[in-house]
Design an enzyme around this catalytic site. Structure first.
Site, PDB file in Angstrom:
ATOM      1  N   ASP A 183       0.820  -1.214   0.000  1.00 38.02           N
ATOM      2  CA  ASP A 183       0.000   0.000   0.000  1.00 38.02           C
ATOM      3  C   ASP A 183       0.854   1.264   0.000  1.00 38.02           C
ATOM      4  OD1 ASP A 183      -2.163  -1.664   0.074  1.00 38.02           O
ATOM      5  OD2 ASP A 183      -2.512  -1.451   2.233  1.00 38.02           O
ATOM      6  N   ASN A 282      -4.594   9.056   2.455  1.00 29.47           N
ATOM      7  CA  ASN A 282      -5.084   8.303   3.612  1.00 29.47           C
ATOM      8  C   ASN A 282      -5.575   9.222   4.727  1.00 29.47           C
ATOM      9  OD1 ASN A 282      -5.083   5.639   2.914  1.00 29.47           O
ATOM     10  ND2 ASN A 282      -3.299   5.065   4.134  1.00 29.47           N
ATOM     11  N   ASP A 312      -4.194  11.781  22.851  1.00 29.13           N
ATOM     12  CA  ASP A 312      -2.943  11.618  22.118  1.00 29.13           C
ATOM     13  C   ASP A 312      -2.966  12.327  20.775  1.00 29.13           C
ATOM     14  OD1 ASP A 312      -1.753  10.202  24.095  1.00 29.13           O
ATOM     15  OD2 ASP A 312      -1.918   8.239  23.147  1.00 29.13           O
ATOM     16  N   THR A 323      -9.595   2.426   6.573  1.00 30.29           N
ATOM     17  CA  THR A 323      -9.141   1.064   6.877  1.00 30.29           C
ATOM     18  C   THR A 323      -7.679   1.045   7.320  1.00 30.29           C
ATOM     19  OG1 THR A 323      -8.653   0.779   4.511  1.00 30.29           O
ATOM     20  CG2 THR A 323     -10.766  -0.035   5.315  1.00 30.29           C
ATOM     21  N   ALA A 324      -7.083   2.209   7.545  1.00 32.84           N
ATOM     22  CA  ALA A 324      -5.686   2.295   7.952  1.00 32.84           C
ATOM     23  C   ALA A 324      -5.609   2.680   9.435  1.00 32.84           C
ATOM     24  CB  ALA A 324      -4.944   3.300   7.060  1.00 32.84           C
TER      25      ALA A 324
END
Length: 441
Positions: A183, A282, A312, A323-324
């Site tokens: 990817d 992304n 954080d 989806t990452a």
């Protein structure tokens, strides 16, 4: 060598422009004969025109759902907006076509991976010798000793056009892109094109491969289909990010005394603003960096403060990025054809801070809170990491330049295939059924 930038377009399905309904109250050119109690009925996608109707209503099966009826009751209707600027084509009809035959291809290879040397050489030989195409590769790829010292590959290598990232602009010279790796190669291809992106064909030769649907075994026939324009496309939306930094310069004052008599060893003088822009496939990640304190950043939507993130950090992602990192942070996974932007907190110090999805057309702005104890850090698809200080801002909108990713089958099948194969989505041992006992007579 430069090719026309307008070579790529997506062909629309026949009759797609006729699928829009108009209000019969505002537009007297349509009559609804299928009514009940004065209210227009919505019909299924496969419904035929009502008997006696003078107009034929053409419908296609759209991944965006049926076009909604814009009449509500006997007298209410939707106000027509003549300034509509956004038109979304049905994803099921997004097909690759060429205005002219493609002549140049960019081959992106994962660096420092010996297993990709042979596939890279086979692909380049096929493109140059059998298809007579101009092959572009990054200069550092050819610096690999296994390629540089291969005498048999020398004649092919001499035909390559090379470039260097951040130095050479190849945006107007590439017809389509082939990625060999995981990817990360697709993300790298996106970063090379800050405007219009050529279609990308990604082969699964990496570790995860969620965005790389093609296997390399039959690459000749698959590449030939793409060259002939026989392929489906999924338009992966990108984020347009603008970082504005208050550029300050530290100065040491002689004798530690300024003209007004104030004692100060170091002062900061504002000399202007620094503006940087990125196209992100992304996600944009804002985190606390090396600090041990919570990050404290304000999130604005269309100029209105919607929340302050204390934790954080926060992830702003596209549907492709859902989806990452966002999935690892607990967000939902969204199909890339859904027009949306996701906002996902990273370990928020709150029991009620859930990930949210906002429309793709909004503008987000992220800034350090005035009472933040420390600075924050931002990265774009895991790259270009930099510090964000007080007064700096990050503006995020949906880009008008998506990444056209070539599908192996179609956008829906490829996505669920990746969910099952790469993420093992909803994998569970089957529950046993009840044993059927035979009744005794």
């Amino acid at each position: 060598m430069e090719m026309n930038r307008e070579k790529l377009c997506t062909s629309k399905a026949d009759g797609s422009s006729d699928s829009t309904f108009h209000c019969s109250t505002c537009h007297d050119d349509e009559e609804w004969s299928n009514t009940s109690r004065g209210r227009a009925k919505s019909r299924s996608l496969s419904a035929s025109p009502a008997l006696g109707s003078t107009k034929e209503f053409r419908r296609t099966r759209s991944l965006h759902g049926p076009c909604p009826v814009t009449t509500f009751g006997p007298k209410a209707c939707m106000l027509q907006n003549p300034k509509t600027i956004m038109h979304i084509q049905d994803p099921a009809s997004q097909r690759l076509t060429w205005n002219k035959p493609p002549k140049s291809v960019l081959v992106i290879k994962k660096i420092r991976d010996a297993s990709l040397l042979q596939p890279f050489k086979e692909l380049c030989v096929y493109l140059t010798e059998e298809n007579n195409m101009i092959v572009y590769v990054e200069k550092k790829v050819l610096e690999d000793p296994a390629i540089a010292n291969d005498d048999n590959f020398g004649p092919v290598k001499k035909k390559f056009c090379t470039f260097r990232e951040d130095y050479d602009d190849i945006s107007n010279q590439i017809d389509f892109i082939i990625c060999l790796g995981g990817d990360g190669t697709l993300l790298y291809a996106s970063s090379l094109f800050q405007g219009s992106v050529p279609p990308v064909m990604a082969f699964h030769l990496g570790s995860l491969g969620f965005l790389t649907p093609f296997n390399f075994e039959n690459f000749q026939s698959q590449v030939t289909q793409v060259i002939e324009g026989n392929a489906a496309l999924v338009l992966r939306s990108r984020l347009k990010v603008k970082v504005v930094k208050e550029h300050r310069e530290k100065m040491t004052v002689q004798n530690g005394i300024e003209e007004n008599g104030v004692v100060s060893a170091n002062i900061e003088k504002e000399v202007g603003k620094q503006i940087m822009q990125y196209q992100v496939l992304n996600e944009v990640v804002v985190d606390r960096g090396p600090s041990s304190y919570l990050s404290n950043v304000d999130v604005f939507l269309d100029g209105h403060l919607i929340t302050t993130v204390q934790g954080d950090g926060v992830i702003v992602s596209t549907p492709t990025g859902s989806t990452a990192y966002a999935a690892a942070a607990g967000a939902s996974m969204i199909h890339p054809n859904v027009p949306a932007i996701m906002i996902t907190p990273i370990c928020p110090h709150s029991l009620s801070f859930r990930p949210i999805v906002v429309p793709a057309g909004v503008e987000l702005k992220i800034m350090l809170s005035p009472d933040a104890r420390n600075t924050a850090w931002v990265s774009f698809d895991g790259r270009k990491r930099q510090e964000i200080c007080h007064g700096d801002s990050i503006s995020i909108t949906t880009s008008c330049y998506p990444l056209p990713s070539i599908c192996f089958r179609d956008p829906v099948s490829d996505w669920f295939e990746s969910l099952a194969e790469c993420l093992h989505w909803n994998v569970r041992k089957k529950q046993n059924n009840f044993a059927v006992e035979e009744e005794e007579f």
